[in-house]
Design a protein around this motif. Structure first.
Motif, PDB file in Angstrom:
ATOM      1  N   MET A   1      -9.966  -2.906  -8.211  1.00 27.44           N
ATOM      2  CA  MET A   1      -9.513  -3.221  -6.853  1.00 27.44           C
ATOM      3  C   MET A   1      -8.009  -3.509  -6.841  1.00 27.44           C
ATOM      4  N   THR A   2      -7.264  -2.700  -7.592  1.00 27.68           N
ATOM      5  CA  THR A   2      -5.815  -2.897  -7.563  1.00 27.68           C
ATOM      6  C   THR A   2      -5.236  -2.348  -6.264  1.00 27.68           C
ATOM      7  N   ASP A   3      -5.931  -1.391  -5.628  1.00 30.41           N
ATOM      8  CA  ASP A   3      -5.435  -0.779  -4.407  1.00 30.41           C
ATOM      9  C   ASP A   3      -5.886  -1.599  -3.202  1.00 30.41           C
ATOM     10  N   HIS A   4      -5.312  -2.788  -3.087  1.00 26.97           N
ATOM     11  CA  HIS A   4      -5.728  -3.747  -2.065  1.00 26.97           C
ATOM     12  C   HIS A   4      -5.465  -3.230  -0.662  1.00 26.97           C
ATOM     13  N   GLN A   5      -6.422  -3.394   0.230  1.00 26.15           N
ATOM     14  CA  GLN A   5      -6.236  -3.062   1.648  1.00 26.15           C
ATOM     15  C   GLN A   5      -5.136  -3.934   2.241  1.00 26.15           C
ATOM     16  N   GLN A   6      -5.149  -5.213   1.831  1.00 26.34           N
ATOM     17  CA  GLN A   6      -4.116  -6.134   2.319  1.00 26.34           C
ATOM     18  C   GLN A   6      -2.737  -5.617   1.938  1.00 26.34           C
ATOM     19  N   GLN A   7      -2.595  -5.237   0.669  1.00 23.51           N
ATOM     20  CA  GLN A   7      -1.324  -4.678   0.227  1.00 23.51           C
ATOM     21  C   GLN A   7      -0.993  -3.470   1.072  1.00 23.51           C
ATOM     22  N   ASN A   8      -2.026  -2.688   1.430  1.00 25.90           N
ATOM     23  CA  ASN A   8      -1.768  -1.505   2.230  1.00 25.90           C
ATOM     24  C   ASN A   8      -1.229  -1.860   3.603  1.00 25.90           C
ATOM     25  N   ASP A   9      -1.885  -2.786   4.298  1.00 25.68           N
ATOM     26  CA  ASP A   9      -1.402  -3.235   5.604  1.00 25.68           C
ATOM     27  C   ASP A   9       0.046  -3.686   5.519  1.00 25.68           C
ATOM     28  N   ILE A  10       0.273  -4.669   4.650  1.00 29.55           N
ATOM     29  CA  ILE A  10       1.595  -5.282   4.564  1.00 29.55           C
ATOM     30  C   ILE A  10       2.622  -4.293   4.038  1.00 29.55           C
ATOM     31  N   GLU A  11       2.229  -3.530   3.017  1.00 30.98           N
ATOM     32  CA  GLU A  11       3.196  -2.598   2.436  1.00 30.98           C
ATOM     33  C   GLU A  11       3.472  -1.410   3.340  1.00 30.98           C
ATOM     34  N   ALA A  12       2.452  -0.972   4.087  1.00 28.80           N
ATOM     35  CA  ALA A  12       2.685   0.119   5.034  1.00 28.80           C
ATOM     36  C   ALA A  12       3.689  -0.324   6.095  1.00 28.80           C
ATOM     37  N   LEU A  13       3.533  -1.562   6.556  1.00 28.16           N
ATOM     38  CA  LEU A  13       4.465  -2.100   7.544  1.00 28.16           C
ATOM     39  C   LEU A  13       5.868  -2.219   6.954  1.00 28.16           C
ATOM     40  N   ALA A  14       5.938  -2.731   5.706  1.00 26.42           N
ATOM     41  CA  ALA A  14       7.244  -2.871   5.051  1.00 26.42           C
ATOM     42  C   ALA A  14       7.906  -1.506   4.872  1.00 26.42           C
ATOM     43  N   LYS A  15       7.097  -0.494   4.545  1.00 27.05           N
ATOM     44  CA  LYS A  15       7.658   0.849   4.347  1.00 27.05           C
ATOM     45  C   LYS A  15       8.227   1.409   5.643  1.00 27.05           C
ATOM     46  N   LEU A  16       7.520   1.176   6.753  1.00 22.60           N
ATOM     47  CA  LEU A  16       8.023   1.643   8.053  1.00 22.60           C
ATOM     48  C   LEU A  16       9.318   0.924   8.416  1.00 22.60           C
ATOM     49  N   LEU A  17       9.332  -0.402   8.205  1.00 20.04           N
ATOM     50  CA  LEU A  17      10.533  -1.178   8.535  1.00 20.04           C
ATOM     51  C   LEU A  17      11.713  -0.753   7.674  1.00 20.04           C
ATOM     52  N   ALA A  18      11.423  -0.371   6.415  1.00 22.58           N
ATOM     53  CA  ALA A  18      12.503   0.019   5.503  1.00 22.58           C
ATOM     54  C   ALA A  18      13.175   1.312   5.949  1.00 22.58           C
ATOM     55  N   LYS A  19      12.544   2.039   6.880  1.00 22.98           N
ATOM     56  CA  LYS A  19      13.162   3.271   7.384  1.00 22.98           C
ATOM     57  C   LYS A  19      14.229   2.983   8.433  1.00 22.98           C
ATOM     58  N   LEU A  20      14.295   1.750   8.923  1.00 23.44           N
ATOM     59  CA  LEU A  20      15.328   1.403   9.895  1.00 23.44           C
ATOM     60  C   LEU A  20      16.675   1.323   9.199  1.00 23.44           C
ATOM     61  N   PRO A  21      17.740   1.785   9.873  1.00 29.00           N
ATOM     62  CA  PRO A  21      19.054   1.636   9.267  1.00 29.00           C
ATOM     63  C   PRO A  21      19.381   0.163   9.098  1.00 29.00           C
ATOM     64  N   GLY A  22      19.882  -0.212   7.940  1.00 31.81           N
ATOM     65  CA  GLY A  22      20.264  -1.601   7.706  1.00 31.81           C
ATOM     66  C   GLY A  22      19.205  -2.411   6.980  1.00 31.81           C
ATOM     67  N   LEU A  23      17.999  -1.849   6.842  1.00 25.90           N
ATOM     68  CA  LEU A  23      16.946  -2.560   6.088  1.00 25.90           C
ATOM     69  C   LEU A  23      16.559  -1.740   4.853  1.00 25.90           C
ATOM     70  N   GLY A  24      16.575  -2.389   3.698  1.00 23.91           N
ATOM     71  CA  GLY A  24      16.087  -1.751   2.475  1.00 23.91           C
ATOM     72  C   GLY A  24      14.684  -2.245   2.174  1.00 23.91           C
ATOM     73  N   PRO A  25      14.103  -1.832   1.045  1.00 20.05           N
ATOM     74  CA  PRO A  25      12.738  -2.265   0.714  1.00 20.05           C
ATOM     75  C   PRO A  25      12.611  -3.780   0.635  1.00 20.05           C
ATOM     76  N   ARG A  26      13.604  -4.440   0.039  1.00 21.76           N
ATOM     77  CA  ARG A  26      13.510  -5.884  -0.155  1.00 21.76           C
ATOM     78  C   ARG A  26      13.635  -6.629   1.181  1.00 21.76           C
TER      79      ARG A  26
END
Lengths: 201, 201
Positions: A1-26
């Motif tokens: 269960m390393t592929d957590h759904q929770q990680q997916n929710d949060i990480e999917a959101l983080a990935k979308l936000l990281a596409k905005l100019p001025g925001l990196g992954p961190r």
């Protein structure tokens, strides 16, 4: 269960936000945490604002400005001068000029610049729309306010060429020392232009 | 008609985005333009991700981690060591430790640090939850992984005090030279700590 759904929710959101100019992954991860801590006051209002703005706002059929109406509120504002069009590359340039509050005419948003490198030709820009507007009559001046970059100036020259056959003034923004700018930090091109266009004190 | 509805839509969105850490007013406006140009591929998916994540994700009742399940997937992961709890200030610290992949025990998220200046006392943090977990038995070690700041260390000392009456090991992260760090750039406190904790080569 390393592929957590929770990680997916949060990480999917983080990935979308990281596409905005001025925001990196961190900083996108930091933003997600910030949002999750302010669900009611920030996260849900932001979700609503995004979907509503996406639904309502689109390009103006006349000038290309982004607005919830078409023609946009600048084009349909009776108090603005209909005889002068300021041509800009992007809506952000239009916003900058509006913030300055110094221009009370119409705009025309090209949607970019000509670029041989990126394969952007006249047909990829909103140039036909500009020619049609000028051709429709009643325009006495076109200000070419493209950026002072190579591509911006190439585009301005191309437009100058296209607009030459019409009976109107074509102008461009003045080059010079930015207000509050220090000579020491300016490039030679700007200094040269500022000297060439010097005015009596 | 200076109070444009369009300005309201776009500016309201920009204002919300400007509340994210790492985005100021100017970069928020740039972000809005970027979003409006990518409605289908970014703006609407972001709206959906925000509302879905807001709905699904909340704090774990045991450790305070953010997850769409409670107990969270770390607390309910049978392969993780139940006898060791790593206490962190914030979920971002938990994420950092998980990214490092070096810890396979449980976590406990305090939700901040004690701070006399900001009026944050023990009751404002998830400290009672930690004591209850330890009181429940079966814990052999608590790692106090609060930040190496004054507030973080004050909180660690307070917790050390509270945990003293239990029969368990309380430890904290080692101080020292960051891996890849150059001595020249380190503060004296870190160098002193690294010297004091020096190890045989």
């Amino acid at each position: 269960m390393t592929d957590h759904q929770q990680q997916n929710d949060i990480e999917a959101l983080a990935k979308l936000l990281a596409k905005l100019p001025g925001l990196g992954p961190r900083s996108a991860r930091r933003a997600v945490l910030h949002l999750l801590k302010k669900k009611e006051s920030l996260m849900l209002p932001l979700a609503t604002a995004l979907s509503e703005t996406a639904e309502r706002v689109g390009p103006c059929a006349i000038c290309g400005n982004l607005d919830s109406l078409s023609p946009c509120r600048i084009c349909s504002d009776a108090r603005r001068d209909k005889t002068i069009i300021c041509v800009v590359e992007d809506v952000s340039d239009l916003w900058a000029l509006e913030r300055a509050g110094a221009f009370r005419g119409q705009y025309h948003v090209l949607g970019g610049t000509l670029s041989a490198l990126e394969g952007i030709g006249p047909d990829n820009l909103n140039i036909r729309g500009l020619i049609d507007r000028v051709d429709g009559g009643g325009i006495r001046e076109v200000i070419l306010a493209t950026n002072a970059t190579v591509d911006g100036q190439t585009t301005a020259h191309y437009l100058m060429d296209k607009l030459g056959r019409f009976d109107l003034t074509v102008s461009q923004l003045a080059h010079g020392v930015p207000v509050g700018g220090e000579l020491d930090y300016l490039d030679e091109g700007t200094l040269l232009a500022a000297l060439k266009s010097r005015r009596p004190f």
